[in-house]
Scaffold this active site. Sequence first.
Site, PDB file in Angstrom:
ATOM      1  N   HIS A   1      29.137  13.681  41.483  1.00 35.37           N
ATOM      2  CA  HIS A   1      27.706  13.310  41.336  1.00 35.37           C
ATOM      3  C   HIS A   1      27.224  13.539  39.901  1.00 35.37           C
ATOM      4  O   HIS A   1      26.931  12.590  39.210  1.00 35.37           O
ATOM      5  CB  HIS A   1      26.785  14.023  42.334  1.00 35.37           C
ATOM      6  CG  HIS A   1      27.114  13.738  43.765  1.00 35.37           C
ATOM      7  ND1 HIS A   1      27.099  12.448  44.274  1.00 35.37           N
ATOM      8  CD2 HIS A   1      27.478  14.549  44.791  1.00 35.37           C
ATOM      9  CE1 HIS A   1      27.428  12.492  45.568  1.00 35.37           C
ATOM     10  NE2 HIS A   1      27.674  13.751  45.894  1.00 35.37           N
TER      11      HIS A   1
ATOM     12  N   ASP B   1      31.871   8.727  49.292  1.00 33.50           N
ATOM     13  CA  ASP B   1      31.129   9.902  49.717  1.00 33.50           C
ATOM     14  C   ASP B   1      30.716   9.842  51.181  1.00 33.50           C
ATOM     15  O   ASP B   1      31.510  10.055  52.069  1.00 33.50           O
ATOM     16  CB  ASP B   1      29.921  10.097  48.787  1.00 33.50           C
ATOM     17  CG  ASP B   1      29.248  11.441  48.973  1.00 33.50           C
ATOM     18  OD1 ASP B   1      29.766  12.268  49.738  1.00 33.50           O
ATOM     19  OD2 ASP B   1      28.201  11.682  48.346  1.00 33.50           O
TER      20      ASP B   1
END
Length: 481
Positions: free
Chosen positions: A288, A339
């Site tokens: 991220h 993800d």
Amino acid sequence: MSDYWCERAWLPGPGEPGSPGEPRGHIAESVRVETEAGRIVAVEHGVPAADGDVRLRGVVLPGLADAHSHAFHRALRGRTHADGGSFWTWRQGMYALAAALTPDLYERLARAVYAELALGGTTAVGEFHYVHHRPDGTPYPAAQGGPNAMAEALRSAARDAGVHLTLLDTCYLHGGLGPDGHQPLAHEQARFGDGTAEAWARRVDALRTAWADDDRVLVGAAAHSVRAVAPDELAAVARWAQDARAPLHVHLSEQPGENQGALAAFGVTPTRLLHDAGALGPGTTAVHAVHLTDDDVALLGTSGTGVCLCPTTERDLADGIAPGLRLARAGSPLSVGTDQHVTADVLAEARGVEEHERLATGGRGAFDPAALVDVATSAGHAALGRPGAGRIAAGAPADLVAVRTDTVRTAGSDPAQLVLVAGAADASDVVAGGELVVRDGVHRAGDVARMLAEAIDEIWAAAERDTERDLTHDITRGSDA
Ligand SMILES: [Zn+2]
């Protein structure tokens, strides 16, 4: 083991002799790829197909790498949008789901999820795996698969789906960061925890030993985040990864709340905490990396730490836009992950890296198509402990995906710019480790949509039974009191 003939293929190196700049990928015509024992042994271009070659149409790219997956989150797709909410309310739904998983249910769900990824061209998955134990936090007994029962379920799922698996076994020891430091695991997080970093390392050592002879899987390390792993524990996980020469992944600054927690408790950013714990470096991938200071970007870049961006999730969970170009310029190789599986489309993730940059800066072309192919392929495989993979070249694993150039989405596009228009639905044939896993858009395991629907229905039914049982338990306890 088959050989392949590709109408067009994406080969490493410059397209034209004397091309300026770094060697980049380019498209070559009429390419034969010979394979043996799961590896590419020869590549020739400008040659006709030989008898018996499997013909691949469109543009053949190296197999895609999904560098960040939580397979079970797939069961939340399309179920979290009615009430808006935030990352933190989404997380409550995710915990309810995690509580319902058993090794058997998780194997079925993950098989379908990995098959969905394979249909879209993914040949290697990095599973950031933290649902380790029984719901009360005690290890599964030997009769139910032992302390690594869930990891074994994921290995079996990946094998059936035909993808390489890097299991990033995740250390998860605390419930979050309060003003006084780390808090204990909450009830719904109990099954994620091993108690101590040492106990985590012992369990993962046993897993590495058990999987040592399986060349389709790798065991890597993960620290869930600075929220869930304290500085001294981060250092222990980092040492384990360095000693094992295994990749280390960590969630980093996905939400501003993590930064605020780290600053309040330790007076430094999460990136600085990782740096001080010795957890940054070329073997590490930060996932991220959305909310970074200039100092954070410099720490990540100068240490050669990789960064895995997950643009579709970062949009879906309202995380924000990571400084992709600044990180890349500072020295961080970029990879991508699906993800939480709001899509299962690595090409869409790679394209998202450029699209987010456009939205953030008002400019186009920070990442050209060749750079985005690297993000989706070689850089992702490297982040998963597979250096040299993700290239169509002798010596590399025989991982290929044929992307159609004749669909409604891709017709008329320049094949060299395909990564900016094509997606999972355009992948027609997928080869992983020399095996043809997907042919003409059909996975060898069968009807993947049905596999997904059945597994997801079963898991939510189990979650509802859990909720009813908990309610009954609460009522009973109330009447006793
Ligand atoms: Zn994640």
